[in-house]
Design a protein around this motif. Structure first.
Motif, PDB file in Angstrom:
ATOM      1  N   VAL A 687       0.854  -1.187   0.000  1.00  0.00           N
ATOM      2  CA  VAL A 687       0.000   0.000   0.000  1.00  0.00           C
ATOM      3  C   VAL A 687       0.891   1.239   0.000  1.00  0.00           C
ATOM      4  O   VAL A 687       1.672   1.452   0.934  1.00  0.00           O
ATOM      5  N   LYS A 688       0.829   2.046  -1.055  1.00  0.00           N
ATOM      6  CA  LYS A 688       1.606   3.272  -1.101  1.00  0.00           C
ATOM      7  C   LYS A 688       1.051   4.254  -0.079  1.00  0.00           C
ATOM      8  O   LYS A 688      -0.161   4.380   0.086  1.00  0.00           O
ATOM      9  N   THR A 689       1.960   4.954   0.627  1.00  0.00           N
ATOM     10  CA  THR A 689       1.548   5.796   1.745  1.00  0.00           C
ATOM     11  C   THR A 689       1.917   7.249   1.507  1.00  0.00           C
ATOM     12  O   THR A 689       3.029   7.551   1.065  1.00  0.00           O
ATOM     13  N   VAL A 690       0.989   8.141   1.810  1.00  0.00           N
ATOM     14  CA  VAL A 690       1.219   9.581   1.749  1.00  0.00           C
ATOM     15  C   VAL A 690       1.019  10.142   3.146  1.00  0.00           C
ATOM     16  O   VAL A 690       0.015   9.839   3.806  1.00  0.00           O
ATOM     17  N   ILE A 691       1.984  10.951   3.626  1.00  0.00           N
ATOM     18  CA  ILE A 691       1.939  11.466   4.994  1.00  0.00           C
ATOM     19  C   ILE A 691       1.667  12.961   4.983  1.00  0.00           C
ATOM     20  O   ILE A 691       2.298  13.712   4.240  1.00  0.00           O
ATOM     21  N   ASN A 692       0.744  13.388   5.848  1.00  0.00           N
ATOM     22  CA  ASN A 692       0.481  14.805   6.075  1.00  0.00           C
ATOM     23  C   ASN A 692       0.625  15.092   7.561  1.00  0.00           C
ATOM     24  O   ASN A 692      -0.012  14.445   8.393  1.00  0.00           O
ATOM     25  N   GLY A 693       1.506  16.039   7.898  1.00  0.00           N
ATOM     26  CA  GLY A 693       1.698  16.405   9.289  1.00  0.00           C
ATOM     27  C   GLY A 693       2.812  15.623   9.946  1.00  0.00           C
ATOM     28  O   GLY A 693       3.580  14.919   9.285  1.00  0.00           O
ATOM     29  N   CYS A 694       2.905  15.761  11.270  1.00  0.00           N
ATOM     30  CA  CYS A 694       3.912  15.028  12.035  1.00  0.00           C
ATOM     31  C   CYS A 694       3.320  14.627  13.379  1.00  0.00           C
ATOM     32  O   CYS A 694       2.317  15.177  13.823  1.00  0.00           O
ATOM     33  N   GLY A 695       3.964  13.663  14.032  1.00  0.00           N
ATOM     34  CA  GLY A 695       3.460  13.147  15.297  1.00  0.00           C
ATOM     35  C   GLY A 695       2.971  11.731  15.134  1.00  0.00           C
ATOM     36  O   GLY A 695       3.627  10.902  14.496  1.00  0.00           O
ATOM     37  N   LYS A 696       1.788  11.425  15.687  1.00  0.00           N
ATOM     38  CA  LYS A 696       1.222  10.087  15.553  1.00  0.00           C
ATOM     39  C   LYS A 696       0.033  10.099  14.602  1.00  0.00           C
ATOM     40  O   LYS A 696      -0.548  11.159  14.327  1.00  0.00           O
ATOM     41  N   VAL A 697      -0.317   8.927  14.101  1.00  0.00           N
ATOM     42  CA  VAL A 697      -1.396   8.823  13.114  1.00  0.00           C
ATOM     43  C   VAL A 697      -2.746   9.080  13.783  1.00  0.00           C
ATOM     44  O   VAL A 697      -3.125   8.386  14.732  1.00  0.00           O
ATOM     45  N   LEU A 698      -3.452  10.093  13.273  1.00  0.00           N
ATOM     46  CA  LEU A 698      -4.789  10.401  13.777  1.00  0.00           C
ATOM     47  C   LEU A 698      -5.870   9.833  12.867  1.00  0.00           C
ATOM     48  O   LEU A 698      -6.924   9.401  13.336  1.00  0.00           O
ATOM     49  N   GLN A 699      -5.592   9.844  11.551  1.00  0.00           N
ATOM     50  CA  GLN A 699      -6.568   9.341  10.587  1.00  0.00           C
ATOM     51  C   GLN A 699      -5.848   8.583   9.484  1.00  0.00           C
ATOM     52  O   GLN A 699      -4.711   8.908   9.131  1.00  0.00           O
ATOM     53  N   GLN A 700      -6.523   7.550   8.956  1.00  0.00           N
ATOM     54  CA  GLN A 700      -6.027   6.872   7.767  1.00  0.00           C
ATOM     55  C   GLN A 700      -7.166   6.806   6.771  1.00  0.00           C
ATOM     56  O   GLN A 700      -8.303   6.483   7.127  1.00  0.00           O
ATOM     57  N   SER A 701      -6.865   7.152   5.511  1.00  0.00           N
ATOM     58  CA  SER A 701      -7.920   7.314   4.507  1.00  0.00           C
ATOM     59  C   SER A 701      -8.581   5.998   4.133  1.00  0.00           C
ATOM     60  O   SER A 701      -9.698   5.981   3.624  1.00  0.00           O
ATOM     61  N   ILE A 702      -7.898   4.868   4.343  1.00  0.00           N
ATOM     62  CA  ILE A 702      -8.479   3.551   4.048  1.00  0.00           C
ATOM     63  C   ILE A 702      -8.654   2.806   5.366  1.00  0.00           C
ATOM     64  O   ILE A 702      -7.701   2.658   6.139  1.00  0.00           O
ATOM     65  N   GLY A 703      -9.838   2.348   5.623  1.00  0.00           N
ATOM     66  CA  GLY A 703     -10.147   1.717   6.892  1.00  0.00           C
ATOM     67  C   GLY A 703      -9.443   0.387   7.097  1.00  0.00           C
ATOM     68  O   GLY A 703      -9.138  -0.337   6.143  1.00  0.00           O
ATOM     69  N   ALA A 704      -9.187   0.073   8.358  1.00  0.00           N
ATOM     70  CA  ALA A 704      -8.549  -1.196   8.699  1.00  0.00           C
ATOM     71  C   ALA A 704      -9.449  -2.362   8.310  1.00  0.00           C
ATOM     72  O   ALA A 704     -10.672  -2.315   8.482  1.00  0.00           O
ATOM     73  N   GLY A 705      -8.845  -3.407   7.764  1.00  0.00           N
ATOM     74  CA  GLY A 705      -9.590  -4.596   7.378  1.00  0.00           C
ATOM     75  C   GLY A 705     -10.026  -4.619   5.936  1.00  0.00           C
ATOM     76  O   GLY A 705     -10.504  -5.649   5.444  1.00  0.00           O
ATOM     77  N   LYS A 707      -9.718  -5.034   2.035  1.00  0.00           N
ATOM     78  CA  LYS A 707      -8.848  -5.879   1.224  1.00  0.00           C
ATOM     79  C   LYS A 707      -7.949  -5.017   0.335  1.00  0.00           C
ATOM     80  O   LYS A 707      -8.397  -4.068  -0.291  1.00  0.00           O
ATOM     81  N   ILE A 708      -6.672  -5.369   0.303  1.00  0.00           N
ATOM     82  CA  ILE A 708      -5.681  -4.602  -0.456  1.00  0.00           C
ATOM     83  C   ILE A 708      -5.747  -4.984  -1.930  1.00  0.00           C
ATOM     84  O   ILE A 708      -5.835  -6.165  -2.275  1.00  0.00           O
ATOM     85  N   HIS A 709      -5.693  -3.973  -2.789  1.00  0.00           N
ATOM     86  CA  HIS A 709      -5.624  -4.207  -4.231  1.00  0.00           C
ATOM     87  C   HIS A 709      -4.461  -3.414  -4.807  1.00  0.00           C
ATOM     88  O   HIS A 709      -3.941  -2.479  -4.174  1.00  0.00           O
ATOM     89  N   GLU A 710      -4.030  -3.770  -5.989  1.00  0.00           N
ATOM     90  CA  GLU A 710      -2.867  -3.147  -6.616  1.00  0.00           C
ATOM     91  C   GLU A 710      -3.119  -1.653  -6.857  1.00  0.00           C
ATOM     92  O   GLU A 710      -4.191  -1.246  -7.280  1.00  0.00           O
ATOM     93  N   GLY A 711      -2.091  -0.849  -6.546  1.00  0.00           N
ATOM     94  CA  GLY A 711      -2.185   0.587  -6.760  1.00  0.00           C
ATOM     95  C   GLY A 711      -2.881   1.341  -5.647  1.00  0.00           C
ATOM     96  O   GLY A 711      -3.121   2.552  -5.769  1.00  0.00           O
ATOM     97  N   MET A 712      -3.189   0.687  -4.540  1.00  0.00           N
ATOM     98  CA  MET A 712      -3.895   1.333  -3.443  1.00  0.00           C
ATOM     99  C   MET A 712      -2.990   2.374  -2.770  1.00  0.00           C
ATOM    100  O   MET A 712      -1.813   2.129  -2.526  1.00  0.00           O
ATOM    101  N   VAL A 713      -3.544   3.554  -2.478  1.00  0.00           N
ATOM    102  CA  VAL A 713      -2.810   4.636  -1.828  1.00  0.00           C
ATOM    103  C   VAL A 713      -3.559   5.033  -0.566  1.00  0.00           C
ATOM    104  O   VAL A 713      -4.761   5.316  -0.608  1.00  0.00           O
ATOM    105  N   CYS A 714      -2.843   5.057   0.551  1.00  0.00           N
ATOM    106  CA  CYS A 714      -3.455   5.416   1.837  1.00  0.00           C
ATOM    107  C   CYS A 714      -2.822   6.707   2.340  1.00  0.00           C
ATOM    108  O   CYS A 714      -1.597   6.805   2.467  1.00  0.00           O
ATOM    109  N   THR A 715      -3.644   7.715   2.632  1.00  0.00           N
ATOM    110  CA  THR A 715      -3.154   8.987   3.159  1.00  0.00           C
ATOM    111  C   THR A 715      -3.293   8.992   4.676  1.00  0.00           C
ATOM    112  O   THR A 715      -4.364   8.691   5.209  1.00  0.00           O
ATOM    113  N   LEU A 716      -2.204   9.318   5.349  1.00  0.00           N
ATOM    114  CA  LEU A 716      -2.196   9.349   6.815  1.00  0.00           C
ATOM    115  C   LEU A 716      -2.130  10.793   7.294  1.00  0.00           C
ATOM    116  O   LEU A 716      -1.303  11.575   6.821  1.00  0.00           O
ATOM    117  N   LYS A 717      -2.985  11.137   8.238  1.00  0.00           N
ATOM    118  CA  LYS A 717      -2.955  12.450   8.862  1.00  0.00           C
ATOM    119  C   LYS A 717      -2.336  12.305  10.234  1.00  0.00           C
ATOM    120  O   LYS A 717      -2.851  11.573  11.081  1.00  0.00           O
TER     121      LYS A 717
END
Length: 719
Positions: A687-705, A707-717
């Motif tokens: 899963v390709k990851t994009v980070i916004n901000g610093c500190g600990k993860v408050l939000q992730q754009s793709i929910g836990a659980g 299913k991963i597919h090719e080209g998936m991008v998850c943005t972390l706040k």
């Protein structure tokens, strides 16, 4: 006689015998076919338990350690686990197994999340129905931590395999805790064959491997036991000179620049000036997918024309022989000078050249004409003297590098025939050799020469291994080896040190410098030959380099950076020099140490908060800071396979709260984690990851659980 032979009685008897023999033969063939097919598994199990004499037992392979004792390559145990249902029945524990099978299945599901408890139960019952003696509980190898969890399950935890049926095969898996860091230098293994492939693994294979032991199997009370005849002797550890932090700094600097300029190959070597310890060695090469990896050890094996970094040796030869001094003037004209029918050009020949200059400036501006004219003036009739000077400087010395593939520099010595004519030399050879062509040197040889200048003329052999250690005791030391006590006159070395410092402060090497400390060195930009095709067939490839040391006033480290790229722009100072600058500043920044006590005030909390993530890493850091972690590992396993969870402060100590992550193929929950652990966990699953901000993860754009597919991008706040 024929009258006595009654064929009516004899022939039927022979026919009967033939018939019976045919029946017996067919029965043998049928029985053999039955044994090979229907009874195949049974007899294979029987064969596996028969007595075997003189079976070799492999020892544990030794570790490869960094200079401060961190693991760079280690043999860690892995296991494949099985169930012997026949032994379980013989021990009378089959009914216990059936009573506990639901608990066992649920426990396996808790450990191996990708299979349900129902699937595990079905699988185990299938093995029981077949009375299998070697039924796999899990198809893949598992690490020691997982193995202990499985072994603690009901029935599996009985005292021995003859009561529980639970047994295993153990393997020594070679692991590299720092991944690809210094991969070609540390070396690789050929998979499960335990055969060294390259690097220090191969050169020190006999020491790391140890000695095989011998066992035989004996049947005692209807059970086969392994009897040890000769115990295996585990391999020794080797302590390298590599500094993990410096290696990481150098690799990042090289890769970043290669990506920036679209380079093909990037090499960097950092050496301790006094000891010759190689603190970092990088060999990055662009692969077919565009990523940079270590494929070959270019630093010790590439025999390439070094280019302008070689000019330092040429000028030093003139000064050391007393042919001239630093006040020598040389005319370079408009940037183009005909040398025996062949044009020599300076890099600024289109801008009119440099005109007349003094000897030091020939290095400051890297003038091809200036250096070659000075050398040709004094050595044209005696090139043997010039080449002998290069030999005296140690440029062609066999450095005995303990890495397979190393080749010493090749510097041609002029030879004359019986008529006094040179057989391997032309009039243009000396001018072009003086500026770094007509000779081949690996980067490690050039660095060793510059390191000698930094070391006031004392040339030391590059050292990759400091010690061999066994069971905590040093069994062999590798001291620093002095190749030449003095490569040139002390006063000449001092003059060269001043000139090299001015190359960075005033000349073409400015981008390698720093405003925090002094740097000395020399740039190099050379066209790369394509053998019989020459230099320009199909476009021009360039070899860009910078060799030097820092801090220039009190040298501690020498460094060479070499980059191979196709086409323009190409600048040794502007490209390799930038990498040198980043490496030097990164290394010098390591020396800044701040005391924690200095940062405390009356309102400061003495119990730092810990982000969720890899428990092993958090445990290591907290123990290093002197905090108590309940249920931790004492900081002993920072490089183990990640174990995920949270560490919560409880009065004057910390408590570990382990958590299971989503199985492979599904997006994990990274809330509360730091950026490093969150990115590692997501990108290790594709899963390709994009980070916004610093500190600990408050939000992730793709929910836990999910299913991963090719080209998936998850943005972390982060926040």
């Amino acid at each position: 006689m024929s009258s006595k032979f009654n064929d009516k009685k004899i022939i039927p008897r022979y026919s009967l015998i033939v018939f019976l023999m045919t029946i017996v033969a067919l029965s043998v063939v049928a029985k053999a076919f039955y044994t090979m097919t229907v009874e195949h598994d049974y007899w294979m199990d029987v064969a596996s338990k028969q007595k075997k004499d003189s079976v070799q037992v492999k020892p544990v392979r030794g570790n490869i350690l960094s200079s401060d004792g961190q693991l760079m390559a280690s043999s860690l145990p892995e296991f494949k686990i099985y169930m012997d249902f026949d032994a379980l029945k013989e021990a009378g524990n089959d009914s216990l197994f059936m009573a506990k099978i639901d608990s066992i299945s649920e426990g396996l599901n808790h450990i191996f999340l990708t299979e349900s408890a129902a699937d595990f139960k079905k699988h185990l019952l299938e093995g029981r129905a077949k009375c299998s003696k070697h039924w796999p509980i899990w198809d893949d190898r598992i690490d020691y931590s997982t193995f202990t969890e499985v072994k603690a399950l009901p029935v599996f935890n009985l005292p021995n395999k003859y009561q529980s049926g639970f047994h295993w095969i153990d393997f020594n898996a070679r692991r590299r805790p720092f991944g690809s860091l210094a991969q070609r230098t540390v070396g690789d293994m050929y998979g499960a064959k335990d055969t060294a492939r390259c690097g220090l693994e191969l050169n020190y294979d006999s020491i790391l491997r140890g000695t095989n032991g011998i066992i035989h199997r004996r049947k005692v009370r209807n059970k086969f036991l392994d009897i040890t005849d000769t115990p295996p002797i585990d391999g020794a550890d080797i302590v390298t000179t590599i500094d993990v932090t410096m290696q990481d700094i150098a690799e990042r600097a090289v890769v970043n620049e290669l990506k920036e300029i679209n380079g093909n190959v990037g090499v960097a070597v950092v050496m301790d000036v006094k000891t010759g310890d190689v603190k970092a060695i990088v060999n990055m090469e662009r692969c077919f997918d565009g990523e940079y990896r270590e494929i070959r050890n270019h630093a010790v094996s590439d025999l390439l024309e070094p280019g302008s970094v070689f000019k330092t040796a040429s000028i030093m030869a003139c000064l050391n022989d007393g042919m001239c001094d630093t006040t020598e003037w040389v005319e370079t004209g408009g940037g183009v000078w005909n040398m025996y029918g062949r044009d020599m050009k300076d890099h600024n020949w289109r801008r009119g050249g440099y005109g007349t200059m003094q000897l030091p400036k020939t290095l400051l501006v890297s003038s091809n004409i200036g250096v070659s004219r000075i050398v040709d003036k004094y050595y044209h009739d005696k090139p043997e003297k010039y080449v002998q000077d290069l030999y005296n400087f140690g440029l062609n010395a066999d450095l005995h590098i303990p890495i397979p593939g190393y080749t010493p520099a090749k510097i041609r010595m002029p030879h004359k025939n019986s008529h006094g004519n040179y057989t391997n030399w032309t009039k243009t050879t000396l001018p072009w050799m003086s500026i770094g062509y007509e000779t081949q040197c690996p980067p490690i040889s050039i660095l060793t020469f510059y390191n000698a200048i930094a070391n006031n003329g004392c040339m030391v052999q590059p050292r990759f291994v400091k010690q061999i250690v066994k069971d905590g005791e040093v069994i062999a030391d590798f001291p620093t080896v002095v190749i030449k006590k003095q490569i040139a006159k002390p006063e000449v070395i001092k003059e060269m040190q001043i000139i090299l410092e001015h190359v960075v402060s005033q000349g073409l090497g400015k981008k390698a410098g720093s405003d925090k400390f002094l740097v000395a060195g020399k740039t190099g930009t050379a066209q790369m030959s394509k053998g019989a095709l020459g230099y320009k067939s199909g476009g021009t490839d360039y070899y860009l380099s910078f060799a030097g040391y820092f801090p220039a006033n009190e040298p501690r480290y020498s460094c060479i950076v070499c980059i191979q790229k196709h086409g323009l722009p190409a600048s040794g100072g502007g490209m390799s020099g930038v990498v040198f600058h980043n490496i030097a500043e990164g290394i010098m920044a390591q020396n800044l140490r701040l005391e924690v006590a200095d940062a405390r005030d009356s309102s400061a909390s003495l119990m730092p908060s810990v982000l969720d993530g890899n428990l092993f890493s958090s445990d290591f850091v907290l123990n290093a800071l002197g905090f108590n972690v309940n249920g931790g590992w004492g900081g002993a396993s920072p490089m183990s396979d990640p174990l995920w969870g949270a560490i919560v402060a409880d009065r004057n100590a910390y408590d570990i709260k382990r958590e299971k992550v989503q199985p492979e193929g599904y997006v994990p929950d990274v809330h509360g984690m730091g950026a490093r652990d969150a990115v590692y966990l997501l990108e290790s699953r594709g899963v390709k990851t994009v980070i916004n901000g610093c500190g600990k993860v408050l939000q992730q754009s793709i929910g836990a659980g999910e299913k991963i597919h090719e080209g998936m991008v998850c943005t972390l706040k982060l926040g």
